[in-house]
Design a protein around this motif. Structure first.
Motif, PDB file in Angstrom:
ATOM      1  N   ARG A   1      11.437   9.693   9.327  1.00 23.94           N
ATOM      2  CA  ARG A   1      10.209   9.105   8.773  1.00 23.94           C
ATOM      3  C   ARG A   1       9.435   8.359   9.856  1.00 23.94           C
ATOM      4  O   ARG A   1       8.214   8.433   9.917  1.00 23.94           O
ATOM      5  CB  ARG A   1      10.528   8.177   7.604  1.00 23.94           C
ATOM      6  CG  ARG A   1      10.876   8.936   6.342  1.00 23.94           C
ATOM      7  CD  ARG A   1      11.199   7.985   5.213  1.00 23.94           C
ATOM      8  NE  ARG A   1      10.048   7.207   4.801  1.00 23.94           N
ATOM      9  CZ  ARG A   1      10.118   6.109   4.066  1.00 23.94           C
ATOM     10  NH1 ARG A   1      11.267   5.626   3.677  1.00 23.94           N
ATOM     11  NH2 ARG A   1       9.028   5.475   3.711  1.00 23.94           N
TER      12      ARG A   1
ATOM     13  N   ARG B   1       2.881   6.615  -2.329  1.00 23.81           N
ATOM     14  CA  ARG B   1       3.969   7.205  -3.123  1.00 23.81           C
ATOM     15  C   ARG B   1       3.418   7.773  -4.430  1.00 23.81           C
ATOM     16  O   ARG B   1       3.833   8.854  -4.878  1.00 23.81           O
ATOM     17  CB  ARG B   1       5.029   6.143  -3.422  1.00 23.81           C
ATOM     18  CG  ARG B   1       5.849   5.773  -2.201  1.00 23.81           C
ATOM     19  CD  ARG B   1       6.704   4.541  -2.448  1.00 23.81           C
ATOM     20  NE  ARG B   1       7.530   4.259  -1.296  1.00 23.81           N
ATOM     21  CZ  ARG B   1       8.744   4.743  -1.095  1.00 23.81           C
ATOM     22  NH1 ARG B   1       9.321   5.503  -2.008  1.00 23.81           N
ATOM     23  NH2 ARG B   1       9.409   4.459  -0.004  1.00 23.81           N
TER      24      ARG B   1
ATOM     25  N   GLY C   1       1.623  -2.091   5.129  1.00 26.94           N
ATOM     26  CA  GLY C   1       1.496  -0.642   5.214  1.00 26.94           C
ATOM     27  C   GLY C   1       1.785  -0.159   6.612  1.00 26.94           C
ATOM     28  O   GLY C   1       2.685  -0.672   7.288  1.00 26.94           O
TER      29      GLY C   1
ATOM     30  N   THR D   1       0.818  -1.220   0.000  1.00 27.70           N
ATOM     31  CA  THR D   1       0.000   0.000   0.000  1.00 27.70           C
ATOM     32  C   THR D   1       0.854   1.273   0.000  1.00 27.70           C
ATOM     33  O   THR D   1       0.390   2.332  -0.394  1.00 27.70           O
ATOM     34  CB  THR D   1      -0.962   0.050   1.212  1.00 27.70           C
ATOM     35  OG1 THR D   1      -0.192   0.065   2.415  1.00 27.70           O
ATOM     36  CG2 THR D   1      -1.910  -1.133   1.216  1.00 27.70           C
ATOM     37  N   GLY D   2       2.122   1.145   0.417  1.00 26.89           N
ATOM     38  CA  GLY D   2       3.011   2.302   0.364  1.00 26.89           C
ATOM     39  C   GLY D   2       3.113   2.848  -1.058  1.00 26.89           C
ATOM     40  O   GLY D   2       3.252   4.058  -1.262  1.00 26.89           O
TER      41      GLY D   2
ATOM     42  N   ARG E   1       1.647  11.397  13.355  1.00 32.43           N
ATOM     43  CA  ARG E   1       0.597  12.124  12.638  1.00 32.43           C
ATOM     44  C   ARG E   1      -0.745  11.856  13.318  1.00 32.43           C
ATOM     45  O   ARG E   1      -0.919  10.818  13.983  1.00 32.43           O
ATOM     46  CB  ARG E   1       0.576  11.717  11.169  1.00 32.43           C
ATOM     47  CG  ARG E   1       0.187  10.286  10.984  1.00 32.43           C
ATOM     48  CD  ARG E   1       0.243   9.894   9.527  1.00 32.43           C
ATOM     49  NE  ARG E   1      -0.130   8.520   9.367  1.00 32.43           N
ATOM     50  CZ  ARG E   1       0.438   7.669   8.523  1.00 32.43           C
ATOM     51  NH1 ARG E   1       1.411   8.065   7.741  1.00 32.43           N
ATOM     52  NH2 ARG E   1       0.018   6.430   8.435  1.00 32.43           N
TER      53      ARG E   1
ATOM     54  N   SER F   1       5.839  10.452   2.950  1.00 29.89           N
ATOM     55  CA  SER F   1       5.701  10.455   4.400  1.00 29.89           C
ATOM     56  C   SER F   1       4.928  11.712   4.831  1.00 29.89           C
ATOM     57  O   SER F   1       4.089  11.653   5.726  1.00 29.89           O
ATOM     58  CB  SER F   1       7.084  10.400   5.046  1.00 29.89           C
ATOM     59  OG  SER F   1       6.978  10.399   6.430  1.00 29.89           O
TER      60      SER F   1
HETATM   61  O1   DC Z   1       6.098   1.630   2.843  1.00 29.76           O
HETATM   62  P1   DC Z   1       6.638   2.841   2.081  1.00 29.76           P
HETATM   63  O2   DC Z   1       7.966   3.322   2.591  1.00 29.76           O
HETATM   64  O3   DC Z   1       6.659   2.617   0.598  1.00 29.76           O
HETATM   65  O4   DC Z   1       5.562   4.006   2.365  1.00 29.76           O
HETATM   66  C1   DC Z   1       5.729   5.319   1.906  1.00 29.76           C
HETATM   67  C2   DC Z   1       5.054   6.290   2.874  1.00 29.76           C
HETATM   68  O5   DC Z   1       3.642   6.107   2.820  1.00 29.76           O
HETATM   69  C3   DC Z   1       5.452   6.118   4.338  1.00 29.76           C
HETATM   70  O6   DC Z   1       6.208   7.221   4.808  1.00 29.76           O
HETATM   71  C4   DC Z   1       4.177   6.067   5.124  1.00 29.76           C
HETATM   72  C5   DC Z   1       3.088   6.090   4.106  1.00 29.76           C
HETATM   73  N1   DC Z   1       2.164   4.966   4.234  1.00 29.76           N
HETATM   74  C6   DC Z   1       1.069   5.148   5.043  1.00 29.76           C
HETATM   75  O7   DC Z   1       0.927   6.199   5.649  1.00 29.76           O
HETATM   76  N2   DC Z   1       0.134   4.165   5.146  1.00 29.76           N
HETATM   77  C7   DC Z   1       0.294   3.007   4.500  1.00 29.76           C
HETATM   78  N3   DC Z   1      -0.640   2.051   4.612  1.00 29.76           N
HETATM   79  C8   DC Z   1       1.443   2.781   3.687  1.00 29.76           C
HETATM   80  C9   DC Z   1       2.377   3.785   3.592  1.00 29.76           C
END
Ligand code: DC
Length: 223
Positions: free
Chosen positions: A179, A42, A128, A37-38, A186, A99
């Motif tokens: 990060r 992104r 995620g 889900t990241g 948040r 982020s």
């Molecule tokens: O897992 P990643 O590093 O690819 O995620 C990128 C950013 O997205 C990370 O800083 C937090 C956010 N994220 C989120 O808030 N909720 C999720 N389910 C997945 C990622």
């Protein structure tokens, strides 16, 4: 009519804990779809950055973005409209932007249904930050995957060593700590372990041991 509910596995944890590599190994072993889900967050960050969208306009503008996941032979690709952005979203700038923008409620609200729909329709391992707490609160198994910040920085440093302009270990560690802080502090859907999640700490485990530990947990919980 299909009677069986699909099996949903939630894996949450901080950046660099090895979630995606480990979740891919586990999904292969169990024959489930792996959903990162990241990549959605992104792609949203890429769209917001490329189009210079101000925070107050995000809710309205994202509706036009058409962000989706497509699975080609089990491999996830992320699209903005008809453009495959799977490569473009993997830069340090987009990591930091994602982020930041993932803390904006309109971004989370926009991506919520995309994630729910995939989980409704498939056996998934979804990774995620808020999968066990918010997206799939009724997941069959919830894992919270973590490792010390130093070990995560060390792993990322080794991965990047071969690449030109490799950042220093200290820069990577400082990015990870920043990060982690942003993701955990948040207001909307902060990164935290769900009460019913099982903690897997991989600081002392290699990839195979980590994947095996999770496969064992899932088999035990779903048998
Ligand atoms: O897992 P990643 O590093 O690819 O995620 C990128 C950013 O997205 C990370 O800083 C937090 C956010 N994220 C989120 O808030 N909720 C999720 N389910 C997945 C990622």
């Amino acid at each position: 009519m299909k009677k069986n509910k699909n099996i949903n596995i939630a894996i949450d944890g901080p950046a660099g804990a090895g979630k995606s590599t480990i979740a891919k190994m586990v999904s292969k072993e169990l024959g489930y779809i792996y959903v990162d889900t990241g990549a959605l967050y992104r792609a949203a960050a890429l769209y917001i950055t490329e189009n210079g969208i101000a925070d107050e306009d995000i809710a309205e503008e994202l509706e036009k973005a058409d962000i989706s996941l497509r699975f080609v032979e089990g491999v996830q690709c992320v699209y903005v409209g008809d453009k495959d952005v799977s490569g473009l979203i993997r830069t340090p700038e987009i990591s930091m932007a994602a982020s930041r923008t993932s803390a904006i409620p309109a971004v989370r609200a926009y991506l919520f249904e995309t994630q729910k729909k995939i989980a409704r329709e498939n056996n998934v391992i979804m990774d995620g930050r808020d999968i066990g707490t918010v997206v799939l609160p009724d997941a069959d198994v919830k894992i919270f995957l973590t490792a010390s910040a130093e070990e995560r920085a060390n792993r990322r440093y080794k991965e990047l060593l071969e690449k030109p302009d490799c950042p220093t270990y200290e820069e990577i560690l400082s990015d990870i700590i920043k990060r982690d802080y942003q993701d955990m502090h948040r207001e909307t859907s902060p990164l935290k372990q769900a009460e019913d999640a099982i903690l897997v700490d991989t600081t002392e485990l290699n990839l195979e041991q980590s994947a095996q530990a999770i496969v064992d947990i899932i088999r035990e919980k779903t048998s």
